[in-house]
Every structure is written in C-alpha cells, then in structure tokens.
Design an enzyme around this catalytic site. Structure first.
Site, mmCIF file in Angstrom:
data_model
loop_
_atom_site.group_PDB
_atom_site.id
_atom_site.type_symbol
_atom_site.label_atom_id
_atom_site.label_comp_id
_atom_site.label_asym_id
_atom_site.label_seq_id
_atom_site.Cartn_x
_atom_site.Cartn_y
_atom_site.Cartn_z
ATOM 1 N N HIS A 1 -1.737 12.730 -2.343
ATOM 2 C CA HIS A 1 -3.138 12.124 -2.900
ATOM 3 C C HIS A 1 -3.440 12.434 -4.224
ATOM 4 C CE1 HIS A 1 -3.696 12.810 1.774
ATOM 5 N NE2 HIS A 1 -3.643 11.647 1.592
ATOM 6 N N ASP B 1 3.886 5.284 2.617
ATOM 7 C CA ASP B 1 3.721 4.452 3.540
ATOM 8 C C ASP B 1 4.192 2.987 3.265
ATOM 9 O OD1 ASP B 1 2.021 6.200 5.649
ATOM 10 O OD2 ASP B 1 0.794 6.553 3.676
ATOM 11 N N SER C 1 -0.137 14.564 5.483
ATOM 12 C CA SER C 1 -1.436 15.409 6.169
ATOM 13 C C SER C 1 -0.964 16.045 7.307
ATOM 14 C CB SER C 1 -2.507 14.467 6.367
ATOM 15 O OG SER C 1 -3.110 14.200 4.999
#
Ligand code: PAF
Length: 284
Positions: free
Chosen positions: A41, A154, A190
């Site tokens: 992130h 992703d 995560s």
C-alpha cells in the site's frame, strides 16, 4: 493530514483542492484501500504522491465484497497505525467512512461488470467483484480523482475496474503499481497476517509457481498447457496448499489464452490453511 468521514467531506476536500493554485492545475490522486496498510500500500501512496498534487487514501473494509463465509469480521483493522503510515508517506487526507455512509439504509444500486466479474477470483468468490466495482465507483464519484492507484497483485480486480471506468466513461485514470514482495518472494497482502509460521512457508508455493513460469517464458516456452503444468508441479510438491486456479489469461478480458504473448497474465490462487492467497506475473 485531514481525516474525512463523510462522502460530502471527501467531495468538498477534492473540489477545494482541485481549484488551480498559483495558476497550476491540481491533480487529485486516490489510493483505495481496506486498511491494514503494508509496504505494498505504501508503494501506492508513494506513486500517488509522485504523480498528484493532492493525495487521498481511503480506508474502508467494504462488506459487499466479502461472501457470507468469508473473513469480513476478522479482517485486520488498524486505523491509528494506518493513519500514521499514510501521513508519513505524505497523504493529504484519509477517507474513513462508516458502513452506513457508503451504503445508506435501503441502498439498492450496485455496479456489475458482466463477464469479467465471474472469472478468476470472481468464479470462486461470487459477488466479490460486484462489491469491489460498486465501492470503487462510489469512491470515484465522491472524490472525482484524476488518478487512482491499485496494485498488480489484484490483477483481476484491475481488469474489472479498468472495464468499469471505460464503460462508465469515468475521467479517472487507473494506475497499476508492481507487486511488492517480502525478501523470500511472498507477495505482500494484509491476509498474510493470518498465516502461521508453517503456513507462511507453504505459501511460498505461490510465488515459486509464478517465478517458475516466468523462467520458462524467458526460456522460450509459450504454450499455456506447458506453463500451467510447470506451476502445478510446484503446487504438487506442497500438498497442504489447495489450488483454486492456475491460469494464463488475456489481462483485459480474463479469458484463457492458448499461447502466452507479451502482456498475458499468469495468475494463481490457492488456500493455505484457511487463508486464500493470490499471486501473478504479467509476462514480458
Ligand atoms: O484492493 C482492495 O483493497 C479493495 O478491493 C479495494 C479496491 C480497496 C475496494 O474495497
């Protein structure tokens, strides 16, 4: 760094920042996240910082992208630490709404990217991409960002969101940032926090499978069946890992391809214990 809680606050923040300052047009960058920020992130926030005049990070664990048996309730939440990290990377605001703010009672409008939403992760997580597309559309409508930053990890999500922005003629450009890995190759997620020591070791099968395929492509192999077989051999050596999919697809359509070309997406998903992990490579 401002903390924004309502859609109206985010919209006002974005519009006030957009006004040209000193004759220079402002570019709003948005980094959508579900929090539990890690180095992946942070690389998105850094990319946003470099390309935008003003950076908003959204932190929202979006209930509609989780299936009924999935980990919505236990998804890691670490708001104060996330804010400190976002601030340290130079974010100008954090948007952290309540669920009712994003989904007011009686909300009945969803965004469905047909076809794409049923492929790869969408095949084993029905409704997942409908939830992702819906919340990201809401964020885009509220923040009106020029740029929005997503991780390549992703990859199917990226395909769905690119299709959505193109179909809805949204003015936001999607920027894709490369996968950030731990030193041993595990792609940051995560959900890695769920893994026991032994599961973390087993999870390395995913990055090993991806790397093996990249090596075979570099050596000249292009046949999908041969590349998939190589990856499956890696998983076969780690029988505790349950493969969800091993696929070579066109990154834009997520349709399987017979032959790898530059830009084809090789993607894997697997269960390690109770944790579902994904990894991929864009073949070059
Ligand atoms: O990638 C994620 O963390 C989420 O799917 C996103 C894009 C923030 C939407 O909830």
């Amino acid at each position: 760094m401002e903390i924004l809680r309502t859609v109206e606050e985010l919209r006002c923040w974005s519009r006030s920042r957009r006004r040209a300052v000193g004759g220079r047009a402002q570019r709003i960058g948005l980094v959508p996240t579900m929090g539990a920020l890690h180095a992946g992130h942070l690389s998105l926030i850094r990319a946003a910082r470099a390309a935008s005049s003003d950076v908003a990070v959204s932190i929202f664990v979006n209930p509609t992208q989780f299936g009924p048996q999935e980990d919505f309730a236990r998804y890691p939440r670490s708001f104060d630490a996330d804010c400190a990290l976002a601030r340290a990377e130079g974010a100008d605001s954090v948007f952290a709404p309540a669920v009712e703010e994003m989904y007011p009672p009686g909300a009945a409008t969803f965004v469905e990217v047909e076809g794409l939403s049923d492929r790869l992760d969408g095949a084993s997580r029905p409704g997942h991409f409908r939830g992702v597309a819906t919340v990201v559309a809401k964020l885009f409508v509220a923040a009106e960002p020029d740029l929005a930053f997503f991780g390549q990890k992703d990859a199917a999500q990226v395909a769905v969101l690119k299709r959505m922005t193109a179909d809805l003629r949204l003015a936001t450009e999607i920027v894709v940032c490369r996968i950030v890995r731990d030193a041993d190759g595990l792609a940051l997620s995560s959900r890695n926090a769920y893994l026991s020591g032994e599961e973390r070791r087993q999870a390395l099968a995913l990055s090993r499978a991806v790397r093996r395929v990249e090596e075979f492509v570099a050596a000249g192999e292009r046949r999908s069946c041969a590349l998939i077989a190589q990856a499956r051999d890696i998983f076969a050596a780690e029988p505790q890992v349950r493969v969800d999919y091993v696929a070579l697809v066109d990154w834009a359509t997520l349709e399987p391809v017979e032959t790898a070309v530059v830009g084809s997406l090789f993607a894997v998903a697997a269960w390690v214990g109770a944790t579902r992990l994904i990894d991929n490579a864009v073949l070059g």
